[in-house]
Design a protein around this motif. Structure first.
Motif, PDB file in Angstrom:
ATOM      1  N   SER A 244      -4.024   0.831  -7.101  1.00  0.00           N
ATOM      2  CA  SER A 244      -5.115   1.307  -7.965  1.00  0.00           C
ATOM      3  C   SER A 244      -5.923   2.395  -7.280  1.00  0.00           C
ATOM      4  CB  SER A 244      -6.027   0.136  -8.361  1.00  0.00           C
ATOM      5  OG  SER A 244      -5.331  -0.799  -9.151  1.00  0.00           O
ATOM      6  N   ALA A 245      -6.202   2.207  -5.985  1.00  0.00           N
ATOM      7  CA  ALA A 245      -6.946   3.225  -5.234  1.00  0.00           C
ATOM      8  C   ALA A 245      -6.155   4.528  -5.160  1.00  0.00           C
ATOM      9  CB  ALA A 245      -7.254   2.709  -3.828  1.00  0.00           C
ATOM     10  N   HIS A 246      -4.839   4.421  -5.029  1.00  0.00           N
ATOM     11  CA  HIS A 246      -4.004   5.620  -4.983  1.00  0.00           C
ATOM     12  C   HIS A 246      -4.009   6.336  -6.335  1.00  0.00           C
ATOM     13  CE1 HIS A 246      -0.295   8.064  -4.799  1.00  0.00           C
ATOM     14  NE2 HIS A 246      -0.551   8.131  -3.508  1.00  0.00           N
TER      15      HIS A 246
ATOM     16  N   THR B 182      -3.239  11.281   6.938  1.00  0.00           N
ATOM     17  CA  THR B 182      -2.641  10.368   5.958  1.00  0.00           C
ATOM     18  C   THR B 182      -3.331   9.014   6.039  1.00  0.00           C
ATOM     19  OG1 THR B 182      -0.941   9.653   7.537  1.00  0.00           O
ATOM     20  CG2 THR B 182      -0.388  11.498   6.079  1.00  0.00           C
ATOM     21  N   THR B 183      -3.289   8.286   4.944  1.00  0.00           N
ATOM     22  CA  THR B 183      -3.869   6.947   4.904  1.00  0.00           C
ATOM     23  C   THR B 183      -3.074   6.105   3.929  1.00  0.00           C
ATOM     24  OG1 THR B 183      -5.930   5.694   4.618  1.00  0.00           O
ATOM     25  CG2 THR B 183      -5.490   7.443   3.031  1.00  0.00           C
ATOM     26  N   LYS B 184      -3.246   4.799   4.021  1.00  0.00           N
ATOM     27  CA  LYS B 184      -2.556   3.875   3.120  1.00  0.00           C
ATOM     28  C   LYS B 184      -3.564   3.325   2.125  1.00  0.00           C
ATOM     29  CE  LYS B 184       1.739   2.945   5.029  1.00  0.00           C
ATOM     30  NZ  LYS B 184       2.960   2.289   4.550  1.00  0.00           N
TER      31      LYS B 184
ATOM     32  N   SER C 124     -13.530   6.477   1.954  1.00  0.00           N
ATOM     33  CA  SER C 124     -13.663   7.758   2.651  1.00  0.00           C
ATOM     34  C   SER C 124     -12.743   8.823   2.074  1.00  0.00           C
ATOM     35  CB  SER C 124     -13.372   7.569   4.145  1.00  0.00           C
ATOM     36  OG  SER C 124     -12.072   7.038   4.339  1.00  0.00           O
ATOM     37  N   GLU C 125     -11.593   8.405   1.522  1.00  0.00           N
ATOM     38  CA  GLU C 125     -10.662   9.401   0.960  1.00  0.00           C
ATOM     39  C   GLU C 125     -11.265  10.078  -0.267  1.00  0.00           C
ATOM     40  OE1 GLU C 125      -9.727   5.625  -1.288  1.00  0.00           O
ATOM     41  OE2 GLU C 125     -10.157   6.166   0.789  1.00  0.00           O
TER      42      GLU C 125
ATOM     43  N   LYS D  38       0.829  -1.204   0.000  1.00  0.00           N
ATOM     44  CA  LYS D  38       0.000   0.000   0.000  1.00  0.00           C
ATOM     45  C   LYS D  38       0.866   1.258   0.000  1.00  0.00           C
ATOM     46  CE  LYS D  38      -4.036  -2.124   2.152  1.00  0.00           C
ATOM     47  NZ  LYS D  38      -5.036  -2.032   3.246  1.00  0.00           N
ATOM     48  N   ILE D  39       0.272   2.348  -0.522  1.00  0.00           N
ATOM     49  CA  ILE D  39       0.999   3.604  -0.699  1.00  0.00           C
ATOM     50  C   ILE D  39       0.365   4.674   0.181  1.00  0.00           C
ATOM     51  CG2 ILE D  39       1.735   5.335  -2.393  1.00  0.00           C
ATOM     52  CD1 ILE D  39       1.210   3.149  -4.544  1.00  0.00           C
TER      53      ILE D  39
END
Length: 257
Positions: free
Chosen positions: A139-141, A133-135, A191-192, A123-124
């Motif tokens: 693809s989601a990033h 911040t979140t990981k 949520s992001e 994860k990024i």
């Protein structure tokens, strides 16, 4: 090698051959950066070459779903550059290609969520609009970064992922509308992405409607507001109330005129 000759006929033949090899999955993943770099070098070589580049880019990204991050950004940047062309056929083809690629980028998140096989190391880290911040998965990033940049560009702000100076607001809003129309359920799960609506999209649409812009921009903003009210009124209660009041004022103003 053929593309490096700068000869239009040779470049066209080379790109055509490359496109067929990509479709047959006869190109290794390790060659993707060189392919994108080569197409970038050929981007100013004429209409036929530019159209061939767009076809090859679409085939490349859809056949190599493991392309993420900056490499994906470089590929999308070529499409954005061609979308700004003064030649109508190139601009319209690039716009259509971008719509497909943006949809593909977001659709990969659906597949990533379905598989749910990512480890923590894969994860990024992403910085959210509220400073937290979140990981996220690769693809989601990608989807988060692309959608955030579309919102920023629509508000005449500098993007963080795409190396673009500017983008027509109407086109950015068209891409945003397409994403919201087809993937509103995904936004509720992530949520992001909802934070991007709250911190970027809602303020820019409110500002655009309040400034009495041109008809094309007003139309696209209104269509986005309709989607926000229809799909996210529970998640964006305060924003929805503001939009409803704004629409009522706009209608009352137009009736007086």
């Amino acid at each position: 090698m053929g593309c490096a000759t700068k000869n239009a006929k040779v470049v066209a033949i080379s790109l055509g051959s490359l496109q067929r090899l990509i479709a047959l999955k006869a190109v290794p993943q390790s060659a993707v950066p060189l392919i994108i770099s080569t197409m970038s070098d050929c981007i100013n070589q004429g209409v036929d070459i530019q159209l061939r580049i767009l076809q090859t880019l679409l085939s490349l990204i859809t056949n190599f779903p493991a392309v993420h991050g900056q490499l994906l950004g470089d590929a999308l940047l070529l499409c954005f550059r061609l979308q700004e062309s003064r030649i109508a056929v190139v601009s319209s083809t690039a716009a259509a290609t971008l719509r497909q690629l943006v949809m593909f980028v977001v659709d990969k998140v659906v597949d990533e969520d379905r598989r749910d096989e990512l480890t923590s190391s894969e994860k990024i880290e992403a910085v959210l609009p509220n400073g937290a911040t979140t990981k996220l998965g690769p693809s989601a990033h990608d989807a988060y970064a692309v959608f955030e940049d579309l919102c920023l560009l629509a508000n005449s702000e500098h993007p963080r992922f795409l190396n673009l100076e500017s983008l027509r607001k109407t086109f950015a809003l068209e891409l945003i509308e397409s994403v919201l129309t087809n993937y509103h359920d995904l936004f509720r799960k992530h949520s992001e992405l909802l934070l991007l609506l709250q911190h970027h999209l809602c303020p820019l649409v409110h500002k655009s409607l309040s400034d009495r812009p041109s008809f094309p921009l007003t139309l696209r903003c209104t269509r986005v507001v309709f989607l926000l009210l229809k799909q996210f009124s529970l998640e964006l209660k305060t924003e929805s109330e503001v939009f409803l009041m704004l629409l009522i004022r706009i209608m009352a103003r137009e009736q007086r005129c």
